[in-house]
Scaffold this active site. Structure first.
Site, PDB file in Angstrom:
ATOM      1  N   CYS B  91       0.854  -1.195   0.000  1.00  0.00           N
ATOM      2  CA  CYS B  91       0.000   0.000   0.000  1.00  0.00           C
ATOM      3  C   CYS B  91       0.888   1.242   0.000  1.00  0.00           C
ATOM      4  CB  CYS B  91      -0.892   0.033   1.236  1.00  0.00           C
ATOM      5  SG  CYS B  91      -1.949  -1.400   1.462  1.00  0.00           S
ATOM      6  N   CYS B 131      -7.331  -1.778  -5.705  1.00  0.00           N
ATOM      7  CA  CYS B 131      -5.881  -1.553  -5.579  1.00  0.00           C
ATOM      8  C   CYS B 131      -5.120  -2.876  -5.580  1.00  0.00           C
ATOM      9  CB  CYS B 131      -5.577  -0.814  -4.270  1.00  0.00           C
ATOM     10  SG  CYS B 131      -5.757   0.968  -4.378  1.00  0.00           S
ATOM     11  N   CYS B 194     -36.064  -0.606   6.487  1.00  0.00           N
ATOM     12  CA  CYS B 194     -35.143   0.023   7.437  1.00  0.00           C
ATOM     13  C   CYS B 194     -35.858   1.145   8.180  1.00  0.00           C
ATOM     14  CB  CYS B 194     -33.933   0.615   6.729  1.00  0.00           C
ATOM     15  SG  CYS B 194     -33.082  -0.459   5.571  1.00  0.00           S
ATOM     16  N   CYS B 197     -38.087   0.845  11.603  1.00  0.00           N
ATOM     17  CA  CYS B 197     -37.449   0.887  12.921  1.00  0.00           C
ATOM     18  C   CYS B 197     -36.607   2.151  13.105  1.00  0.00           C
ATOM     19  CB  CYS B 197     -36.550  -0.333  13.123  1.00  0.00           C
ATOM     20  SG  CYS B 197     -37.463  -1.875  13.413  1.00  0.00           S
ATOM     21  N   HIS B 198     -35.746   2.448  12.127  1.00  0.00           N
ATOM     22  CA  HIS B 198     -34.679   3.423  12.373  1.00  0.00           C
ATOM     23  C   HIS B 198     -35.053   4.859  12.018  1.00  0.00           C
ATOM     24  CE1 HIS B 198     -32.089   0.146  13.473  1.00  0.00           C
ATOM     25  NE2 HIS B 198     -32.397  -0.483  12.348  1.00  0.00           N
ATOM     26  N   ARG B 235     -23.711  -5.973   8.931  1.00  0.00           N
ATOM     27  CA  ARG B 235     -24.822  -5.497   9.760  1.00  0.00           C
ATOM     28  C   ARG B 235     -26.108  -5.435   8.940  1.00  0.00           C
ATOM     29  NH1 ARG B 235     -27.811  -5.806  12.517  1.00  0.00           N
ATOM     30  NH2 ARG B 235     -28.522  -4.741  14.394  1.00  0.00           N
ATOM     31  N   CYS B 239     -29.572  -7.526   9.723  1.00  0.00           N
ATOM     32  CA  CYS B 239     -30.899  -6.901   9.828  1.00  0.00           C
ATOM     33  C   CYS B 239     -31.884  -7.582   8.893  1.00  0.00           C
ATOM     34  CB  CYS B 239     -30.819  -5.410   9.480  1.00  0.00           C
ATOM     35  SG  CYS B 239     -30.829  -4.295  10.894  1.00  0.00           S
TER      36      CYS B 239
END
Lengths: 151, 278
Positions: B91, B131, B194, B197-198, B235, B239
């Site tokens: 890198c 990369c 989504c 709930c959020h 995540r 969900c």
């Protein structure tokens, strides 16, 4: 967020299919916010209904609703739906049945799942094809809710 | 909603700038919420998931020696210098000092980048693999494996404390719109989006779970439920499984679009990577 509420099922499916003598999900008619007749043709059983109401792999109703009489045996009731104490004083069995079967008929924006509908859904894995609750479970929960009356 | 609405202060921003990434000072309680960038923003206040967690969880995040995400970050600091692949590059061969070369990356991705004249919508993970495969001629890293998580944390951590600032106009606009649509699309047997709930119920409890706004500013994050570090797309996947939906693929176009939309929902929140969550 929902992981404790709705545990992922390994292999066994909760999805259910209608049995003989039952009203199939596609044949259910909600009229004026109510379903007059039992989906099974028989009254439900309140004791079994309580188990289905509480069960995290069944109705899991406490995820969103408080029931005060269950607080001793079940901790952490959710708060995003209305409390169900005394719900039988307000709604008839026919209205409660309609609300459980498909609450989006009355309120399209609700977060509440339709517990006895299997169409109009997106990206459902094969293991969960079918309804969330069986007709029997719906009737049993209706019977349990019928016991929730004010003092 | 019972959540203190504390504005990000100029002092906090200056502190974050001064401290930079890895050695940054403790996260502060007074920058957990910021004002939305404009009146059209879906939220009236933008609140980090940090605010929804317990004191113990926050303390673990704030301690660079205890926060498990830093173990991966430290490994990535070494990986940064290591040659890998047929091109004989590391890198550092191209990017030298990451504190300088990666400044402004973590707070602005996902974004549309120019690759030899071709415009590509990418997040940090996919850019890292670009990369590796194109410039280093090395094998791609798998999503959510330690190498990928660590390097993603390293890049984002350079911007820790910097406000999230994703572009949603121009070339990014169609991806943003796709992400917004996905956010509001009901899926699964439980037929939830989504937003159910959020957006509609954050700050309230579903059973014992305190619903947050689902902000992305702390990812990759250490999660107690995972007993490990995971990506934002992991995540998302979790969900979707919880509402009994077939998840989209990690690194795929749907989750990338959702990642951009979430970035905008958290526009202005400080980057917290690596955070600690329940």
């Amino acid at each position: 967020m929902l992981h404790r509420i709705i545990p992922i099922l390994a292999a066994a499916t909760l999805a259910t299919t209608a049995q003989a003598g039952e009203v199939a999900p596609g044949d259910v008619k909600i009229v004026d916010g109510a379903i007059a007749a039992s989906l099974t043709g028989e009254p439900g059983d309140a004791e079994r209904g309580k188990a289905a109401f509480v069960g995290r792999k069944a109705g899991n109703c406490l995820a969103c609703h408080v029931v005060t009489e269950l607080l001793d045996e079940q901790q952490f009731h959710g708060e995003i739906g209305p409390p169900l104490d005394g719900v039988a004083d307000i709604y008839s069995a026919a209205e409660l049945r309609a609300q459980i079967v498909d609450s989006k008929v009355a309120n399209p924006a609700t977060i509440m799942p339709a517990f006895y509908r299997e169409t109009g859904l997106n990206r459902v894995p094969d293991a969960f094809k079918g309804t969330i609750l069986s007709a029997q479970q719906v009737e049993d929960i209706v019977a349990y809710l019928g016991t929730l009356k004010g003092e | 909603m019972g959540i203190p609405h504390l504005k990000k202060t100029v002092a906090a921003a200056a502190l974050a700038l001064a401290c930079g990434g890895y050695a940054a000072a403790e996260l502060r309680d007074d920058y957990v919420a910021v004002e939305p960038p404009n009146e059209d923003h879906p939220l009236t206040e933008i609140i980090s998931g940090y605010e929804f967690r317990t004191d113990e969880t926050r303390a673990l995040q704030a301690d660079d020696f205890e926060n498990p995400g830093y173990l991966l970050l430290e490994e990535a600091m070494e990986t940064w210098e290591e040659v890998d692949g047929a091109a004989g590059k590391s890198c550092a061969s191209c990017h030298d000092d990451y504190e300088e070369s990666m400044a402004g990356v973590g707070s602005t991705y996902p974004k549309v980048v120019d690759r030899d004249g071709e415009k590509v919508f990418t997040n940090i993970e996919n850019q890292i693999n670009h990369c590796r495969t194109e410039h280093m001629q090395a094998d791609a890293w798998k999503y959510d494996k330690p190498d990928m998580l660590g390097m993603t944390i390293l890049v984002r951590n350079v911007d820790r404390g910097e406000p999230v600032n994703v572009a949603i106009d121009g070339d990014a606009a169609p991806y943003f719109e796709k992400g917004e649509a996905l956010y509001n699309q009901r899926v699964g047997q439980l037929d939830m989006a989504c937003s159910n709930c959020h957006q509609d119920y954050y700050g309230m409890y579903i059973r014992a779970d305190h619903l947050s706004q689902g902000q992305s500013n702390g990812f990759p994050t250490y999660r107690f439920k995972w007993s490990g570090v995971g990506s934002l797309h992991r995540r998302f996947s979790g969900c979707m499984k919880n509402i009994r939906a077939e998840p989209f693929s990690k690194g795929g176009e749907e989750f990338l679009a959702l990642e951009l939309y979430l970035g905008y929902r958290g526009q202005g929140l400080p980057v917290e990577t690596p955070s600690v969550r329940n």
